[in-house]
Design a protein around this motif. Sequence first.
Motif, PDB file in Angstrom:
ATOM      1  N   PRO A 149       2.228 -15.129 -18.080  1.00 40.34           N
ATOM      2  CA  PRO A 149       1.806 -13.983 -18.885  1.00 40.34           C
ATOM      3  C   PRO A 149       2.775 -12.820 -18.648  1.00 40.34           C
ATOM      4  N   PRO A 150       3.093 -12.040 -19.672  1.00 41.61           N
ATOM      5  CA  PRO A 150       4.088 -10.960 -19.528  1.00 41.61           C
ATOM      6  C   PRO A 150       3.828 -10.018 -18.355  1.00 41.61           C
ATOM      7  N   HIS A 151       2.577  -9.694 -18.077  1.00 39.89           N
ATOM      8  CA  HIS A 151       2.285  -8.750 -16.992  1.00 39.89           C
ATOM      9  C   HIS A 151       2.498  -9.351 -15.595  1.00 39.89           C
ATOM     10  N   LEU A 152       2.708 -10.669 -15.488  1.00 44.62           N
ATOM     11  CA  LEU A 152       2.970 -11.307 -14.192  1.00 44.62           C
ATOM     12  C   LEU A 152       4.439 -11.664 -13.983  1.00 44.62           C
ATOM     13  N   GLN A 153       5.226 -11.598 -15.034  1.00 43.88           N
ATOM     14  CA  GLN A 153       6.621 -12.022 -14.925  1.00 43.88           C
ATOM     15  C   GLN A 153       7.405 -11.196 -13.913  1.00 43.88           C
ATOM     16  N   LYS A 154       7.194  -9.899 -13.901  1.00 42.36           N
ATOM     17  CA  LYS A 154       7.949  -9.028 -12.996  1.00 42.36           C
ATOM     18  C   LYS A 154       7.612  -9.327 -11.529  1.00 42.36           C
ATOM     19  N   VAL A 155       6.346  -9.582 -11.224  1.00 44.09           N
ATOM     20  CA  VAL A 155       5.974  -9.814  -9.826  1.00 44.09           C
ATOM     21  C   VAL A 155       6.374 -11.207  -9.341  1.00 44.09           C
ATOM     22  N   PHE A 156       6.522 -12.160 -10.265  1.00 41.98           N
ATOM     23  CA  PHE A 156       6.965 -13.503  -9.871  1.00 41.98           C
ATOM     24  C   PHE A 156       8.491 -13.621  -9.825  1.00 41.98           C
ATOM     25  N   ALA A 157       9.199 -12.760 -10.538  1.00 43.52           N
ATOM     26  CA  ALA A 157      10.659 -12.849 -10.630  1.00 43.52           C
ATOM     27  C   ALA A 157      11.358 -12.904  -9.267  1.00 43.52           C
ATOM     28  N   PRO A 158      10.940 -12.086  -8.274  1.00 43.58           N
ATOM     29  CA  PRO A 158      11.638 -12.147  -6.977  1.00 43.58           C
ATOM     30  C   PRO A 158      11.521 -13.496  -6.264  1.00 43.58           C
ATOM     31  N   TYR A 159      10.579 -14.325  -6.679  1.00 42.10           N
ATOM     32  CA  TYR A 159      10.413 -15.631  -6.047  1.00 42.10           C
ATOM     33  C   TYR A 159      11.083 -16.742  -6.856  1.00 42.10           C
ATOM     34  N   VAL A 160      11.052 -16.604  -8.171  1.00 43.54           N
ATOM     35  CA  VAL A 160      11.592 -17.648  -9.048  1.00 43.54           C
ATOM     36  C   VAL A 160      13.089 -17.472  -9.287  1.00 43.54           C
ATOM     37  N   GLN A 161      13.575 -16.233  -9.263  1.00 42.80           N
ATOM     38  CA  GLN A 161      14.989 -15.963  -9.523  1.00 42.80           C
ATOM     39  C   GLN A 161      15.748 -15.778  -8.214  1.00 42.80           C
ATOM     40  N   GLU A 162      16.654 -16.689  -7.936  1.00 44.32           N
ATOM     41  CA  GLU A 162      17.428 -16.619  -6.690  1.00 44.32           C
ATOM     42  C   GLU A 162      18.213 -15.311  -6.590  1.00 44.32           C
ATOM     43  N   SER A 163      18.675 -14.806  -7.728  1.00 39.64           N
ATOM     44  CA  SER A 163      19.486 -13.583  -7.709  1.00 39.64           C
ATOM     45  C   SER A 163      18.699 -12.365  -7.223  1.00 39.64           C
ATOM     46  N   ALA A 164      17.373 -12.454  -7.225  1.00 38.98           N
ATOM     47  CA  ALA A 164      16.542 -11.337  -6.761  1.00 38.98           C
ATOM     48  C   ALA A 164      16.398 -11.305  -5.243  1.00 38.98           C
ATOM     49  N   LEU A 165      16.886 -12.339  -4.571  1.00 39.55           N
ATOM     50  CA  LEU A 165      16.772 -12.404  -3.112  1.00 39.55           C
ATOM     51  C   LEU A 165      17.927 -11.665  -2.446  1.00 39.55           C
ATOM     52  N   GLY A 166      17.664 -11.122  -1.272  1.00 41.46           N
ATOM     53  CA  GLY A 166      18.717 -10.512  -0.468  1.00 41.46           C
ATOM     54  C   GLY A 166      19.573 -11.585   0.187  1.00 41.46           C
ATOM     55  N   GLU A 167      20.741 -11.192   0.652  1.00 37.44           N
ATOM     56  CA  GLU A 167      21.680 -12.158   1.248  1.00 37.44           C
ATOM     57  C   GLU A 167      21.093 -12.859   2.469  1.00 37.44           C
ATOM     58  N   GLU A 168      20.400 -12.130   3.332  1.00 33.73           N
ATOM     59  CA  GLU A 168      19.814 -12.749   4.516  1.00 33.73           C
ATOM     60  C   GLU A 168      18.715 -13.738   4.137  1.00 33.73           C
ATOM     61  N   LYS A 182      18.558 -15.434   1.295  1.00 30.34           N
ATOM     62  CA  LYS A 182      19.251 -16.604   0.733  1.00 30.34           C
ATOM     63  C   LYS A 182      19.798 -17.500   1.847  1.00 30.34           C
ATOM     64  N   LYS A 183      20.410 -16.882   2.860  1.00 31.59           N
ATOM     65  CA  LYS A 183      20.994 -17.663   3.964  1.00 31.59           C
ATOM     66  C   LYS A 183      19.931 -18.459   4.710  1.00 31.59           C
ATOM     67  N   LEU A 184      18.792 -17.832   4.971  1.00 26.57           N
ATOM     68  CA  LEU A 184      17.744 -18.529   5.721  1.00 26.57           C
ATOM     69  C   LEU A 184      17.134 -19.653   4.891  1.00 26.57           C
ATOM     70  N   ILE A 185      16.920 -19.420   3.601  1.00 25.17           N
ATOM     71  CA  ILE A 185      16.365 -20.474   2.741  1.00 25.17           C
ATOM     72  C   ILE A 185      17.366 -21.607   2.599  1.00 25.17           C
ATOM     73  N   LYS A 186      18.650 -21.290   2.440  1.00 26.89           N
ATOM     74  CA  LYS A 186      19.676 -22.335   2.347  1.00 26.89           C
ATOM     75  C   LYS A 186      19.749 -23.130   3.642  1.00 26.89           C
ATOM     76  N   ALA A 187      19.661 -22.432   4.774  1.00 27.08           N
ATOM     77  CA  ALA A 187      19.687 -23.133   6.071  1.00 27.08           C
ATOM     78  C   ALA A 187      18.484 -24.062   6.194  1.00 27.08           C
ATOM     79  N   ALA A 188      17.320 -23.595   5.766  1.00 24.54           N
ATOM     80  CA  ALA A 188      16.113 -24.435   5.802  1.00 24.54           C
ATOM     81  C   ALA A 188      16.252 -25.632   4.869  1.00 24.54           C
ATOM     82  N   ASP A 189      16.870 -25.416   3.716  1.00 26.34           N
ATOM     83  CA  ASP A 189      17.105 -26.491   2.746  1.00 26.34           C
ATOM     84  C   ASP A 189      18.009 -27.558   3.369  1.00 26.34           C
ATOM     85  N   ARG A 190      19.056 -27.126   4.021  1.00 26.26           N
ATOM     86  CA  ARG A 190      19.968 -28.071   4.685  1.00 26.26           C
ATOM     87  C   ARG A 190      19.280 -28.778   5.847  1.00 26.26           C
TER      88      ARG A 190
END
Length: 198
Positions: free
Chosen positions: A111-130, A132-140
């Motif tokens: 729903p349009p009113h939820l898109q903004k609050v979900f974006a930081p989780y669904v869009q990788e570009s919304a994550l900070g560098e640290e 991203k590094k921790l999630i990538k390390a966990a993925d590996r």
Amino acid sequence: MSRPVSHFFAYISRLRWIKRWGLMRNAIDENVATHSWEVATLAHALALIRNEQFGGSVNADRIAAAALYHDATEVITGDLPTPVKYHSKVMRQAFGDIEHKAEAELLALLPPHLQKVFAPYVQESALGEEEKKLIKAADRLSAWLKCRAEVAAGNREFEPAAAQIHRRLTKETLPEVTYFLEVFAPSYDQPLDNLLSL
């Protein structure tokens, strides 16, 4: 007044049907939903270890939540094996563009009113560098643990991948990854009866 129906969660729940490691013979099947859960728990652990052991100040809960969605776009793209995805700079750029479009498509299901609050989780570009590094390390780390389980099950096809991923994990020298490898990883090789004995 009735609210419009959203297909977002029904759609991403189908991650359970997407198999990982499609180019390799698997002794132990793994799907994207199971992998995402493991990455979330590992990312959460790495973040807490960083904060408690190495003076970090990352938001472990946010990292865990973002890790749950880290492969959500694969419900659209499927699981593209790492050797294909990283075959060349052109392939990586092309697949990166596909991933960004898939992120936008997933967000549009909300729903349009939820898109903004979900974006930081669904869009990788919304994550900070640290983050991203921790999630990538966990993925590996998750991938390495999968490879180790396959080798332990007698599947030698995963030996080169296990060695390559382990080299990358140790080369990055994140102290929380080293800590996990020393303190927690050895137990993954133990049978259940050994894990239950004190």
